[in-house]
Design a protein around this motif. Structure first.
Motif, PDB file in Angstrom:
ATOM      1  N   MET A  70     -10.392  -7.017  -3.458  1.00  0.00           N
ATOM      2  CA  MET A  70     -10.034  -6.635  -4.810  1.00  0.00           C
ATOM      3  C   MET A  70     -11.023  -7.262  -5.775  1.00  0.00           C
ATOM      4  SD  MET A  70      -5.894  -6.978  -4.710  1.00  0.00           S
ATOM      5  CE  MET A  70      -5.945  -8.467  -3.712  1.00  0.00           C
ATOM      6  N   ARG A  71     -11.234  -6.600  -6.852  1.00  0.00           N
ATOM      7  CA  ARG A  71     -12.196  -7.053  -7.841  1.00  0.00           C
ATOM      8  C   ARG A  71     -11.511  -7.284  -9.171  1.00  0.00           C
ATOM      9  NH1 ARG A  71     -14.742  -8.729  -4.065  1.00  0.00           N
ATOM     10  NH2 ARG A  71     -16.207  -7.413  -2.967  1.00  0.00           N
ATOM     11  N   GLY A  72     -11.839  -8.411  -9.812  1.00  0.00           N
ATOM     12  CA  GLY A  72     -11.226  -8.761 -11.082  1.00  0.00           C
ATOM     13  C   GLY A  72     -12.238  -8.783 -12.204  1.00  0.00           C
ATOM     14  N   LEU A  73     -11.701  -8.811 -13.419  1.00  0.00           N
ATOM     15  CA  LEU A  73     -12.510  -8.922 -14.627  1.00  0.00           C
ATOM     16  C   LEU A  73     -11.698  -9.697 -15.652  1.00  0.00           C
ATOM     17  CD1 LEU A  73     -15.200  -7.904 -16.006  1.00  0.00           C
ATOM     18  CD2 LEU A  73     -13.789  -6.113 -17.023  1.00  0.00           C
ATOM     19  N   SER A  74     -12.293 -10.751 -16.204  1.00  0.00           N
ATOM     20  CA  SER A  74     -11.667 -11.508 -17.286  1.00  0.00           C
ATOM     21  C   SER A  74     -12.415 -11.208 -18.567  1.00  0.00           C
ATOM     22  CB  SER A  74     -11.738 -13.014 -17.027  1.00  0.00           C
ATOM     23  OG  SER A  74     -10.901 -13.374 -15.971  1.00  0.00           O
ATOM     24  N   VAL A  75     -11.660 -10.963 -19.632  1.00  0.00           N
ATOM     25  CA  VAL A  75     -12.243 -10.773 -20.956  1.00  0.00           C
ATOM     26  C   VAL A  75     -11.514 -11.740 -21.878  1.00  0.00           C
ATOM     27  CG1 VAL A  75     -12.727  -9.166 -22.828  1.00  0.00           C
ATOM     28  CG2 VAL A  75     -12.695  -8.333 -20.461  1.00  0.00           C
ATOM     29  N   ARG A  76     -12.266 -12.665 -22.478  1.00  0.00           N
ATOM     30  CA  ARG A  76     -11.655 -13.728 -23.287  1.00  0.00           C
ATOM     31  C   ARG A  76     -12.237 -13.740 -24.694  1.00  0.00           C
ATOM     32  NH1 ARG A  76     -10.531 -19.855 -21.351  1.00  0.00           N
ATOM     33  NH2 ARG A  76      -9.118 -18.665 -20.036  1.00  0.00           N
ATOM     34  N   TRP A  77     -11.338 -13.919 -25.651  1.00  0.00           N
ATOM     35  CA  TRP A  77     -11.694 -14.050 -27.055  1.00  0.00           C
ATOM     36  C   TRP A  77     -11.311 -15.447 -27.529  1.00  0.00           C
ATOM     37  CZ3 TRP A  77      -9.862  -9.678 -24.860  1.00  0.00           C
ATOM     38  CH2 TRP A  77     -10.480  -8.462 -25.155  1.00  0.00           C
ATOM     39  N   SER A  78     -12.114 -16.031 -28.376  1.00  0.00           N
ATOM     40  CA  SER A  78     -11.753 -17.292 -29.011  1.00  0.00           C
ATOM     41  C   SER A  78     -10.795 -17.007 -30.160  1.00  0.00           C
ATOM     42  CB  SER A  78     -12.998 -17.986 -29.563  1.00  0.00           C
ATOM     43  OG  SER A  78     -12.611 -19.127 -30.303  1.00  0.00           O
ATOM     44  N   THR A 110      -6.834 -10.200 -18.169  1.00  0.00           N
ATOM     45  CA  THR A 110      -7.298 -10.378 -16.797  1.00  0.00           C
ATOM     46  C   THR A 110      -6.898  -9.147 -16.008  1.00  0.00           C
ATOM     47  OG1 THR A 110      -7.004 -12.766 -16.982  1.00  0.00           O
ATOM     48  CG2 THR A 110      -7.227 -11.869 -14.762  1.00  0.00           C
ATOM     49  N   TYR A 111      -7.878  -8.471 -15.442  1.00  0.00           N
ATOM     50  CA  TYR A 111      -7.684  -7.204 -14.744  1.00  0.00           C
ATOM     51  C   TYR A 111      -7.969  -7.385 -13.260  1.00  0.00           C
ATOM     52  CZ  TYR A 111      -8.821  -5.534 -19.489  1.00  0.00           C
ATOM     53  OH  TYR A 111      -8.879  -5.320 -20.844  1.00  0.00           O
ATOM     54  N   VAL A 112      -7.217  -6.696 -12.425  1.00  0.00           N
ATOM     55  CA  VAL A 112      -7.510  -6.638 -10.995  1.00  0.00           C
ATOM     56  C   VAL A 112      -7.577  -5.163 -10.609  1.00  0.00           C
ATOM     57  CG1 VAL A 112      -6.752  -7.230  -8.673  1.00  0.00           C
ATOM     58  CG2 VAL A 112      -6.455  -8.879 -10.533  1.00  0.00           C
ATOM     59  N   PHE A 113      -8.733  -4.766 -10.084  1.00  0.00           N
ATOM     60  CA  PHE A 113      -9.009  -3.378  -9.737  1.00  0.00           C
ATOM     61  C   PHE A 113      -8.985  -3.174  -8.228  1.00  0.00           C
ATOM     62  CE2 PHE A 113     -10.974  -4.128 -13.839  1.00  0.00           C
ATOM     63  CZ  PHE A 113     -10.581  -3.011 -14.561  1.00  0.00           C
ATOM     64  N   VAL A 114      -8.854  -1.938  -7.799  1.00  0.00           N
ATOM     65  CA  VAL A 114      -8.796  -1.616  -6.371  1.00  0.00           C
ATOM     66  C   VAL A 114     -10.164  -1.675  -5.701  1.00  0.00           C
ATOM     67  CG1 VAL A 114      -6.735  -0.192  -6.626  1.00  0.00           C
ATOM     68  CG2 VAL A 114      -8.973   0.888  -6.741  1.00  0.00           C
ATOM     69  N   SER A 115     -11.240  -1.578  -6.489  1.00  0.00           N
ATOM     70  CA  SER A 115     -12.577  -1.499  -5.882  1.00  0.00           C
ATOM     71  C   SER A 115     -13.645  -1.947  -6.865  1.00  0.00           C
ATOM     72  CB  SER A 115     -12.873  -0.059  -5.452  1.00  0.00           C
ATOM     73  OG  SER A 115     -12.953   0.789  -6.598  1.00  0.00           O
ATOM     74  N   GLU A 132     -16.279 -11.623 -17.621  1.00  0.00           N
ATOM     75  CA  GLU A 132     -16.675 -12.204 -16.343  1.00  0.00           C
ATOM     76  C   GLU A 132     -16.033 -11.487 -15.157  1.00  0.00           C
ATOM     77  OE1 GLU A 132     -17.112 -16.706 -14.995  1.00  0.00           O
ATOM     78  OE2 GLU A 132     -15.012 -16.139 -15.314  1.00  0.00           O
ATOM     79  N   PRO A 133     -16.837 -10.825 -14.328  1.00  0.00           N
ATOM     80  CA  PRO A 133     -16.321 -10.249 -13.084  1.00  0.00           C
ATOM     81  C   PRO A 133     -16.044 -11.360 -12.068  1.00  0.00           C
ATOM     82  CG  PRO A 133     -18.455  -9.290 -13.682  1.00  0.00           C
ATOM     83  CD  PRO A 133     -18.240 -10.473 -14.556  1.00  0.00           C
ATOM     84  N   PHE A 134     -15.064 -11.139 -11.196  1.00  0.00           N
ATOM     85  CA  PHE A 134     -14.755 -12.112 -10.149  1.00  0.00           C
ATOM     86  C   PHE A 134     -14.113 -11.407  -8.961  1.00  0.00           C
ATOM     87  CE2 PHE A 134     -11.142 -12.010 -13.023  1.00  0.00           C
ATOM     88  CZ  PHE A 134     -10.044 -11.924 -12.174  1.00  0.00           C
ATOM     89  N   GLU A 135     -14.037 -12.115  -7.862  1.00  0.00           N
ATOM     90  CA  GLU A 135     -13.391 -11.615  -6.652  1.00  0.00           C
ATOM     91  C   GLU A 135     -11.975 -12.180  -6.579  1.00  0.00           C
ATOM     92  OE1 GLU A 135     -13.683 -11.854  -1.774  1.00  0.00           O
ATOM     93  OE2 GLU A 135     -15.242 -12.777  -2.991  1.00  0.00           O
ATOM     94  N   VAL A 136     -11.015 -11.329  -6.235  1.00  0.00           N
ATOM     95  CA  VAL A 136      -9.649 -11.780  -5.973  1.00  0.00           C
ATOM     96  C   VAL A 136      -9.535 -11.914  -4.460  1.00  0.00           C
ATOM     97  CG1 VAL A 136      -7.197 -11.224  -6.131  1.00  0.00           C
ATOM     98  CG2 VAL A 136      -8.747 -10.627  -8.008  1.00  0.00           C
ATOM     99  N   VAL A 137      -9.312 -13.115  -3.989  1.00  0.00           N
ATOM    100  CA  VAL A 137      -9.240 -13.371  -2.558  1.00  0.00           C
ATOM    101  C   VAL A 137      -7.898 -12.913  -2.000  1.00  0.00           C
ATOM    102  CG1 VAL A 137      -9.333 -15.173  -0.790  1.00  0.00           C
ATOM    103  CG2 VAL A 137     -10.875 -15.266  -2.756  1.00  0.00           C
TER     104      VAL A 137
END
Length: 112
Positions: A1-9, A55-60, A92-97
């Motif tokens: 699974m693939r994640g993406l975090s988007v953060r605002w101050s 924080t998003y978690v995508f299928v691919s 920031e893209p990231f991997e969901v283990v």
């Protein structure tokens, strides 16, 4: 699974921004992402006066890349950017283990 975090101050956000963000999620954003193709789930996190994050978690990889390609060029004009008073400080893209769902499951309502 693939994640993406988007953060605002929120350090310099206008007064009332935290409540406006809560209302935006409850009134618009939650419905927009519920049932979205390619998205496993999204969470909205906040430390009032510090930061707000999607924080998003995508299928691919492809689903994440498609979303990111559409979001990134206009991130400064996103509704959260307007509420926070500035664009994201982190995309920031990231991997969901793995994900473990507890006995009580997920509560998905933004008002409860």
């Amino acid at each position: 699974m693939r994640g993406l975090s988007v953060r605002w101050s929120l350090a310099d956000a206008p007064a009332g921004a935290a409540q406006e963000l809560r209302d935006y999620v409850a009134d618009a954003s939650h419905a927009r992402f519920s049932g979205m193709t390619g998205l496993r789930f999204k969470t909205w996190r906040m430390r009032e006066g510090e930061w707000f994050e999607g924080t998003y978690v995508f299928v691919s990889d492809e689903a994440r890349a498609e979303f990111e390609a559409g979001f990134r060029p206009n991130a400064g004009e996103a509704p959260v950017s307007k509420i926070a008073g500035s664009g994201p400080v982190l995309i920031e893209p990231f991997e969901v283990v793995a994900i473990a769902e507890g006995w009580d499951g997920f509560a998905s309502s933004p008002r409860g």
